[in-house]
Design an enzyme around this catalytic site. Structure first.
Site, PDB file in Angstrom:
ATOM      1  N   ASP A 158      -0.956 -14.231  -0.916  1.00  0.00           N
ATOM      2  CA  ASP A 158      -1.787 -14.949   0.057  1.00  0.00           C
ATOM      3  C   ASP A 158      -3.221 -15.109  -0.434  1.00  0.00           C
ATOM      4  O   ASP A 158      -3.602 -14.536  -1.462  1.00  0.00           O
ATOM      5  CB  ASP A 158      -1.762 -14.228   1.412  1.00  0.00           C
ATOM      6  CG  ASP A 158      -2.008 -12.725   1.304  1.00  0.00           C
ATOM      7  OD1 ASP A 158      -2.378 -12.262   0.217  1.00  0.00           O
ATOM      8  OD2 ASP A 158      -1.833 -12.031   2.313  1.00  0.00           O
ATOM      9  N   ASN A 227      -0.857  -4.173  12.270  1.00  0.00           N
ATOM     10  CA  ASN A 227      -0.042  -4.831  13.306  1.00  0.00           C
ATOM     11  C   ASN A 227       1.330  -5.257  12.757  1.00  0.00           C
ATOM     12  O   ASN A 227       2.057  -5.989  13.411  1.00  0.00           O
ATOM     13  CB  ASN A 227      -0.785  -6.049  13.872  1.00  0.00           C
ATOM     14  CG  ASN A 227      -1.040  -7.119  12.814  1.00  0.00           C
ATOM     15  OD1 ASN A 227      -0.639  -6.958  11.664  1.00  0.00           O
ATOM     16  ND2 ASN A 227      -1.698  -8.194  13.195  1.00  0.00           N
TER      17      ASN A 227
HETATM   18  C1  GLP Z   1      -4.407  -7.914   4.114  1.00  0.00           C
HETATM   19  C2  GLP Z   1      -3.408  -8.590   3.202  1.00  0.00           C
HETATM   20  C3  GLP Z   1      -2.058  -7.930   3.262  1.00  0.00           C
HETATM   21  C4  GLP Z   1      -2.213  -6.422   3.131  1.00  0.00           C
HETATM   22  C5  GLP Z   1      -3.036  -5.915   4.278  1.00  0.00           C
HETATM   23  C6  GLP Z   1      -3.168  -4.414   4.298  1.00  0.00           C
HETATM   24  O1  GLP Z   1      -4.380  -8.378   5.415  1.00  0.00           O
HETATM   25  N1  GLP Z   1      -3.241  -9.969   3.489  1.00  0.00           N
HETATM   26  O2  GLP Z   1      -1.247  -8.433   2.212  1.00  0.00           O
HETATM   27  O3  GLP Z   1      -0.961  -5.822   3.138  1.00  0.00           O
HETATM   28  O4  GLP Z   1      -4.310  -6.501   4.160  1.00  0.00           O
HETATM   29  O5  GLP Z   1      -4.284  -4.009   3.563  1.00  0.00           O
HETATM   30  P1  GLP Z   1      -4.635  -2.527   3.214  1.00  0.00           P
HETATM   31  O6  GLP Z   1      -3.756  -2.142   2.086  1.00  0.00           O
HETATM   32  O7  GLP Z   1      -6.075  -2.581   2.786  1.00  0.00           O
HETATM   33  O8  GLP Z   1      -4.428  -1.709   4.422  1.00  0.00           O
END
Ligand code: GLP
Length: 332
Positions: A158, A227
């Protein structure tokens, strides 16, 4: 005659264990039809303490009715869920590691195995804080001469939209800074959705077509949002099929604000692979750490399969490896 031989040819205690599992399992499903659970009474009554190294556990899942699952030896937590170093739910294997560094090393092991099997394959990467220990480990192994990325093609999950690649909060920047600049993946085979594209809908279609035209993802790495989002597929009424232009929920904006000067600066839209794009990968590797991820890991792995918890779709994938630290595994 045939029946007799079958019973004689099999260890009788094994047959008894399976029968007991069926009886106890059915009675449990009648009394507690919510969610997924195993049958702890089987363990407590000693029914599973046979000589078999791999006891069968029966559990009930509202979505799939009854499944018989092979579980490596473990112990049951209060809620009756199996807690062990390695939890095997058939298609989903969960590793529980002692530290964030150990989580990164385990995830790197899984990645390295897939890379060894497909040195010219297509690999899907992810952003967020969680994969950083794994990326550090991949870089270390590359520098030690143990890994070679020269044959691979990459697709990231993404990207914020709109965002300049030069913005240090873009996922393009993140990947270069935290992985790609430190390994030998050819730059012309690195793919991310383009946050600078003039039209996000056209860019979504272009990206999806590029993923589909590739040889297919050998492995897709995922984090998970608090979420339950995977990539930027937020809780919704339906699963997404293809790469799409989407709005971020307020909870995601707040969760990601830690990387920006303020929540106001977090882009409110993104380009993201769809759930189906992700599910087409041959293998999924999901990493999560910290207490903040505990409840959602429980919901994703043990709850109903619903687009309200996007990661729950992984229960339907045939090959998922999940690496957690003890805190993220604490509600399982
Ligand atoms: C973002 C990304 C996700 C990722 C999420 C969790 O929203 N788009 O792909 O899994 O963050 O991030 P973190 O690993 O910092 O908790």
């Amino acid at each position: 005659m045939r029946k007799k031989r079958l019973v004689e040819g099999t260890d009788k205690s094994f047959v008894l264990v399976v029968l007991a599992a069926l009886i106890f399992g059915f009675s449990f499903t009648n009394t507690e039809p919510e969610g997924l659970f195993v049958t702890p009474s089987l363990y407590r009554t000693g029914a599973l303490e046979s000589n078999h190294a791999l006891p069968f556990i029966l559990f009930y899942n509202k979505w799939s009715c009854i499944r018989l699952v092979l579980v490596r030896r473990g112990v049951f937590s209060e809620r009756g869920i199996i807690v062990s170093k390695v939890i095997n739910l058939g298609n989903v294997t969960v590793y529980v590691e002692d530290s964030y560094e150990a989580l990164g090393a385990r995830a790197a092991d899984i990645f390295a195995e897939a890379l060894a099997a497909a040195p010219t394959g297509v690999f899907g990467f992810a952003t967020g804080g969680t994969p950083l220990s794994m990326y550090g480990e991949l870089i270390r192994r590359y520098k030690a001469g143990a890994l070679d990325f020269s044959g691979i093609t990459t697709f990231n999950l993404d990207e914020y939209y709109p965002i300049l690649k030069s913005n240090d909060q873009s996922y393009d920047y993140f990947m270069r800074e935290n992985l790609f600049n430190h390994i030998n993946v050819p730059t012309d085979r690195i793919n991310l959705p383009n946050g600078e594209a003039p039209d996000p809908e056209i860019e979504s279609r272009r990206y999806e077509a590029a993923v589909r035209a590739s040889a297919g993802l050998e492995l897709q790495l995922l984090g998970i949002g608090e979420n339950g989002h995977i990539a930027f597929n937020e809780p919704a009424d339906a699963y997404t099929n293809a790469t799409n232009y989407t709005s971020l929920t307020e909870s995601t904006v707040q969760a990601n604000a830690r990387f920006f000067a303020s929540a106001d600066e977090v882009p409110k839209h993104a380009l993201t692979m769809g759930i189906k794009t992700i599910m087409l990968a041959k293998k999924i590797l999901l990493v999560a750490n910290g207490a903040k991820k505990a409840e959602i890991m429980r919901d994703a792995l043990l709850g109903d399969i619903t687009p309200r918890v996007p990661a729950s779709a992984l229960q339907l994938h045939r090959d998922v490896e999940i690496v957690l630290d003890a805190e993220a595994a604490s509600a399982l």
